[in-house]
Design an enzyme around this catalytic site. Structure first.
Site, PDB file in Angstrom:
ATOM      1  N   GLY A 177       6.718  -5.278  18.032  1.00  0.00           N
ATOM      2  CA  GLY A 177       7.758  -5.855  17.191  1.00  0.00           C
ATOM      3  C   GLY A 177       7.873  -7.349  17.403  1.00  0.00           C
ATOM      4  O   GLY A 177       7.385  -7.885  18.413  1.00  0.00           O
ATOM      5  N   CYS A 232       3.107  -2.990  23.387  1.00  0.00           N
ATOM      6  CA  CYS A 232       3.605  -4.366  23.292  1.00  0.00           C
ATOM      7  C   CYS A 232       5.131  -4.388  23.466  1.00  0.00           C
ATOM      8  O   CYS A 232       5.630  -4.132  24.547  1.00  0.00           O
ATOM      9  CB  CYS A 232       3.158  -5.007  21.981  1.00  0.00           C
ATOM     10  SG  CYS A 232       3.271  -6.815  21.987  1.00  0.00           S
ATOM     11  N   TYR A 233       5.906  -4.661  22.403  1.00  0.00           N
ATOM     12  CA  TYR A 233       7.356  -4.618  22.529  1.00  0.00           C
ATOM     13  C   TYR A 233       7.803  -3.248  23.005  1.00  0.00           C
ATOM     14  O   TYR A 233       8.757  -3.128  23.788  1.00  0.00           O
ATOM     15  CB  TYR A 233       8.017  -4.944  21.181  1.00  0.00           C
ATOM     16  CG  TYR A 233       9.528  -5.009  21.260  1.00  0.00           C
ATOM     17  CD1 TYR A 233      10.167  -6.227  21.448  1.00  0.00           C
ATOM     18  CD2 TYR A 233      10.312  -3.865  21.168  1.00  0.00           C
ATOM     19  CE1 TYR A 233      11.553  -6.296  21.549  1.00  0.00           C
ATOM     20  CE2 TYR A 233      11.692  -3.921  21.263  1.00  0.00           C
ATOM     21  CZ  TYR A 233      12.312  -5.143  21.459  1.00  0.00           C
ATOM     22  OH  TYR A 233      13.688  -5.209  21.560  1.00  0.00           O
ATOM     23  N   SER A 240      -0.802   6.628 -14.848  1.00  0.00           N
ATOM     24  CA  SER A 240      -1.229   5.250 -15.045  1.00  0.00           C
ATOM     25  C   SER A 240      -2.732   5.149 -15.212  1.00  0.00           C
ATOM     26  O   SER A 240      -3.255   4.132 -15.661  1.00  0.00           O
ATOM     27  CB  SER A 240      -0.807   4.400 -13.842  1.00  0.00           C
ATOM     28  OG  SER A 240      -1.553   4.778 -12.690  1.00  0.00           O
ATOM     29  N   ASP A 272      -3.430   7.302  -7.465  1.00  0.00           N
ATOM     30  CA  ASP A 272      -2.213   7.924  -6.946  1.00  0.00           C
ATOM     31  C   ASP A 272      -1.591   8.893  -7.951  1.00  0.00           C
ATOM     32  O   ASP A 272      -1.314  10.049  -7.632  1.00  0.00           O
ATOM     33  CB  ASP A 272      -1.187   6.851  -6.555  1.00  0.00           C
ATOM     34  CG  ASP A 272      -1.754   5.834  -5.586  1.00  0.00           C
ATOM     35  OD1 ASP A 272      -2.749   6.145  -4.920  1.00  0.00           O
ATOM     36  OD2 ASP A 272      -1.203   4.720  -5.521  1.00  0.00           O
ATOM     37  N   SER A 329      -2.967  10.129 -10.636  1.00  0.00           N
ATOM     38  CA  SER A 329      -3.928  11.152 -11.057  1.00  0.00           C
ATOM     39  C   SER A 329      -3.976  12.317 -10.074  1.00  0.00           C
ATOM     40  O   SER A 329      -3.941  13.487 -10.459  1.00  0.00           O
ATOM     41  CB  SER A 329      -5.323  10.535 -11.213  1.00  0.00           C
ATOM     42  OG  SER A 329      -5.337   9.542 -12.211  1.00  0.00           O
TER      43      SER A 329
END
Length: 524
Positions: free
Chosen positions: A63, A90-91, A234, A238, A240
């Site tokens: 983060g 990490c964080y 569209s 996705d 389809s």
């Protein structure tokens, strides 16, 4: 309730997000090894929800914050009380250390980019991957670092800037690393994560597209019952895959709606109608609304106004078509997991939200329908894998992404029918040459842009004053970051020659070599 909660046949790993730009990569690595996982904002993991998810292990992401800041994010107490393995990155490592009694200190020895760790001890996570005494390449991105360990922890590896680069409490199975194993620059990072999920957490890796398909079909049938569903097509991957999966579940209770805006690529409308109406025999409404869209865009050149107008017109046309179905109770959308993640603020406030995605809110409120989003737990590559599992044509599965506003945002400035035809021809030639060169599957997205600039040229003995065409091609894994594709100059020259020779209205071709960031993939 999530798909994982309904189907305990596979193992679950919970990833708590503290705002890292690469948190999604953790999930991708786990999914690749057959382990189901979900990413939750750290502050949405209350005890009841975590226990209901029944994770075999928990990963704490990186983060941008510092654990030394006042009010810094921290992991819920249930993470360390649940009795399952925990892996802090990490964080995530730093907050785990602080919360368990250790300490973190500030920016005395920062590390960014490639670094090397010296392996001091063996561990369950490094077994069979790293050897004691070896030096291993990792990828770092930190200012703060752990300064003192909580009771029970030992050092597994250290680097020049992080004396506790890899730590382990073997008794409680708590582990922490200062580097990022999820990024490709950490050599063997994928294997380290797999050791955590499979060896430490005991996951079997049984999450597959075949099992996902079966569970989603059962879930769709239970949710829909005997009601009607409409799905907006569209022509992209996705929507389809969403349509074919739902049709497999409920048959003719589904009606697909394809709105031809007049801003589609060459031959796209014909391909969509042929696949869904003729091949799959899915009830389909094909609405040619090109005159409405082109008329509504007349005189408009500002990009955001274009997008808003196209979105508003699309909703009007879609709603009109949906009424023809009569009594549809559900609206199906091709929302993907990155759409969901990007639309939720890890910090809990709207100012931290990356973006509001068009599939996450908006249209459903206006249409007063319940949502079906069977893809919302999948990444793009997983959607393609599901499409193959469903037996869909490879030509549809492998298609590059195409923006909702279509060619309108690839024509900076005012939209005209003439410009659309010029761009379509140039784009078709460009993609044809990419296919012929065997490069299509190596590129995330490629397209042509018709610039609002004219330049002087010479063709034969005459002077021309025509448009400039820009070519764009990028490599990416998820579209969040991207780099330009390094074509050979010979290829670019061949494409430019074809476009100028075959497309009246273009006399100059340029190639866009901007990465994302600072640019975006699309031009508008």
């Amino acid at each position: 309730m999530t798909e994982a909660q309904n189907t305990p046949s596979h193992d679950n790993i919970l990833i708590l997000d503290f705002g890292s730009q690469v948190t999604q990569l953790i999930a991708r690595r786990l999914r690749e090894s057959g382990v189901y996982c979900e990413i939750w904002p750290f502050n949405q993991a209350d005890e009841g929800r975590v226990k209901a998810f029944n994770p075999r292990g928990i990963i704490l992401s990186g983060g941008p914050r510092s654990t030394l800041e006042k009010g810094a994010p921290s992991a819920p107490d249930v993470v360390f009380e649940l009795g399952v393995p925990v892996f802090g990155i990490c964080y995530g490592q730093q907050t785990m250390v602080k919360q368990l009694g250790g300490s973190v200190e500030g920016e005395k020895s920062r590390e960014f980019g490639r670094a090397f760790v010296n392996v001091l001890e063996d561990s369950e996570i490094t077994a069979g991957i790293w050897e004691k005494g070896a030096s291993e390449q990792v990828w770092m991105s930190h200012g703060d670092h752990v300064a003192a360990l909580p009771d029970g922890f030992e050092v597994v590896a250290k680097s020049d800037g992080a004396p506790y680069a890899f730590i382990a409490d073997n008794a409680r199975k708590f582990y922490g690393v200062q580097f990022h194993p999820e990024v490709m620059h950490t050599l063997h990072g994928r294997e380290l994560l797999k050791n955590f999920t499979h060896n430490v957490c005991g996951c079997k890796g049984k999450w597959t597209m075949a099992s996902f398909r079966a569970r989603q079909i059962a879930k769709i049938r239970e949710q829909v019952g005997d009601a009607k569903v409409v799905c907006g097509l569209s022509g992209g991957v996705d929507s389809s895959v969403t349509a074919v999966l739902i049709h497999e579940a409920i048959g003719d209770q589904l009606t697909c709606i394809y709105v031809d805006t007049g801003l589609m690529r060459a031959g796209e409308s014909e391909q969509v109608v042929d696949l869904f109406h003729n091949n799959y025999n899915i009830p389909l409404i094909h609405e040619d609304a090109s005159e409405k869209f082109l008329g509504g865009l007349e005189g408009i050149s500002e990009p955001e106004i274009k997008r808003r107008l196209i979105g508003a017109m699309f909703i009007d046309v879609f709603e009109m078509c949906a009424k023809r179905v009569g009594g549809a109770k559900f609206l199906a959308q091709g929302t993907l997991y990155p759409d969901v993640i990007e639309s939720v603020s890890f910090a809990g406030g709207p100012s931290a939200t990356i973006k509001s995605h068009h599939n996450v809110g908006g249209l459903p409120d206006k249409m007063d329908m319940e949502l079906i989003e069977p893809m919302r737990e999948l990444f793009k590559d997983e959607v393609r894998a599901l499409g193959r599992e469903l037996g869909m044509p490879e030509a549809f599965i492998r298609r590059h992404p195409f923006p909702g506003p279509g060619l309108a945002i690839r024509i900076p400035g005012e939209i005209t029918q003439e410009k659309i035809e010029v761009l379509r021809k140039a784009d078709t030639i460009y993609l044809d040459e990419i296919e012929k060169a065997g490069l299509y599957d190596k590129i995330w997205q490629a397209f042509a842009v018709l610039l609002p600039v004219k330049t002087v040229g010479v063709m034969g003995d005459g002077r021309t004053y025509d448009h400039v065409c820009a070519l764009r091609a990028v490599t990416s894994t998820d579209g969040m970051t991207a780099d330009y594709y390094p074509y050979e100059h010979e290829f670019l020259g061949r494409v430019a020659t074809r476009i100028i020779n075959e497309v009246h209205g273009i006399n100059r071709v340029v190639y866009d070599i901007t990465s994302k960031p600072p640019g975006t993939i699309e031009w508008e």
